[in-house]
Design an enzyme around this catalytic site. Sequence first.
Site, mmCIF file in Angstrom:
data_model
loop_
_atom_site.group_PDB
_atom_site.id
_atom_site.type_symbol
_atom_site.label_atom_id
_atom_site.label_comp_id
_atom_site.label_asym_id
_atom_site.label_seq_id
_atom_site.Cartn_x
_atom_site.Cartn_y
_atom_site.Cartn_z
ATOM 1 N N GLY A 74 -55.408 28.690 -22.530
ATOM 2 C CA GLY A 74 -54.796 29.206 -21.310
ATOM 3 C C GLY A 74 -54.070 30.513 -21.581
ATOM 4 N N GLY A 75 -52.756 30.431 -21.756
ATOM 5 C CA GLY A 75 -51.914 31.622 -21.885
ATOM 6 C C GLY A 75 -52.405 32.642 -22.905
ATOM 7 N N GLY B 4 -49.184 24.867 -21.505
ATOM 8 C CA GLY B 4 -48.229 25.872 -21.060
ATOM 9 C C GLY B 4 -46.800 25.610 -21.495
ATOM 10 N N SER C 75 -51.451 24.923 -25.481
ATOM 11 C CA SER C 75 -50.637 25.800 -26.328
ATOM 12 C C SER C 75 -51.332 26.201 -27.629
ATOM 13 C CB SER C 75 -49.269 25.167 -26.600
ATOM 14 O OG SER C 75 -48.563 24.995 -25.372
ATOM 15 N N GLU D 200 -54.528 20.399 -13.916
ATOM 16 C CA GLU D 200 -53.867 21.024 -12.764
ATOM 17 C C GLU D 200 -54.611 20.673 -11.469
ATOM 18 O OE1 GLU D 200 -53.772 24.977 -14.435
ATOM 19 O OE2 GLU D 200 -52.384 24.227 -15.949
ATOM 20 N N ASN E 127 -59.359 30.087 -20.281
ATOM 21 C CA ASN E 127 -59.127 29.724 -18.884
ATOM 22 C C ASN E 127 -57.959 30.568 -18.373
ATOM 23 O OD1 ASN E 127 -58.550 28.559 -16.443
ATOM 24 N ND2 ASN E 127 -57.858 26.595 -17.281
ATOM 25 N N TRP E 128 -58.294 31.559 -17.564
ATOM 26 C CA TRP E 128 -57.238 32.455 -17.063
ATOM 27 C C TRP E 128 -56.333 31.770 -16.037
ATOM 28 C CZ3 TRP E 128 -59.392 38.053 -15.869
ATOM 29 C CH2 TRP E 128 -59.961 38.577 -17.045
ATOM 30 N N LYS E 129 -56.793 30.655 -15.479
ATOM 31 C CA LYS E 129 -56.076 30.026 -14.357
ATOM 32 C C LYS E 129 -55.925 31.079 -13.249
ATOM 33 C CE LYS E 129 -54.124 26.921 -17.684
ATOM 34 N NZ LYS E 129 -53.089 25.960 -18.059
ATOM 35 N N HIS F 119 -59.760 19.798 -14.601
ATOM 36 C CA HIS F 119 -58.553 20.283 -15.281
ATOM 37 C C HIS F 119 -57.339 19.501 -14.769
ATOM 38 C CE1 HIS F 119 -55.328 22.894 -16.652
ATOM 39 N NE2 HIS F 119 -56.184 23.379 -17.525
ATOM 40 N N GLU G 66 -57.061 17.916 -23.247
ATOM 41 C CA GLU G 66 -55.869 18.730 -22.973
ATOM 42 C C GLU G 66 -54.698 17.810 -22.612
ATOM 43 O OE1 GLU G 66 -57.009 23.046 -21.888
ATOM 44 O OE2 GLU G 66 -56.905 21.903 -20.040
#
Length: 248
Positions: free
Chosen positions: A231-232, A171, A210, A95, A11-13, A93, A165
């Site tokens: 993510g990251g 993150g 993470s 977010e 997931n690049w966000k 998600h 999640e």
Amino acid sequence: MSQRKPLVAGNWKMNGNQALLGEIAGSLVSYQGGADVVVCPPFPYLAAARAALPGNVQVGAQNLSDQQDGAFTGEVGAAMLSEVGCGYVIIGHSERRALYGEDDALVAAKFARAQAAGLVPILCVGETLEEREAGNTEAVVCGQLLAVVDAVGIDAFASAVIAYEPVWAIGTGKTASPEQAQDVHATLRATLAEKSPNIASSTRLLYGGSVKADNAALLFSQSDIDGGLIGGASLTADSFLAICQAAK
Ligand code: 13P
């Protein structure tokens, strides 16, 4: 032994660009592993992602509208995602829930829209640190799951993926321990099993929060963890490839 094929989704966000897409596509060419791999860039890159990525890698969107089509400026419909080559879409998600006010009813409506267009929803659930510390993890994640199950029916989960999640792990560099994650995954699977043992044993449950190249294998080795939502670490070609390779 689980019969579930592992799945790793990046997931690049709201990150990345055409250059990153090229790097990720280039590194995944060498991927021969046994997991399903999904890359979820922002909307403008979806069609390019489908064209650039190897055929054994799927493309996913990060969101979609709960409406079919019409006067909804700025929204993107499920059929559009499907037409440009998406196979998956992330729904609910944390977010989206926290920053854009998406509630369980909206999440369920999006889930139904996705499936009606042939997309596989990746339904996200997860508790905040406050909820965990108050002992409410199980109630929160099962509540988020059951809100969708009750709206769409358990059979819809024959073609869906669930991602656990924990919000406090997203993150932050603070991963849930393999035991903490496994506990919640087992609870989610038991919740599905109360509705349908078959769906419970076949549904893939991803962990996200993470996940890095150096902790992925241990997380993925837990009996109810069937892969990850990254993510990251999905923003670097090498680390994303290493995480995909850790899913066996
Ligand atoms: P990080 O891997 O950056 O913690 O993000 C997890 C996530 O939210 C994926 O959807």
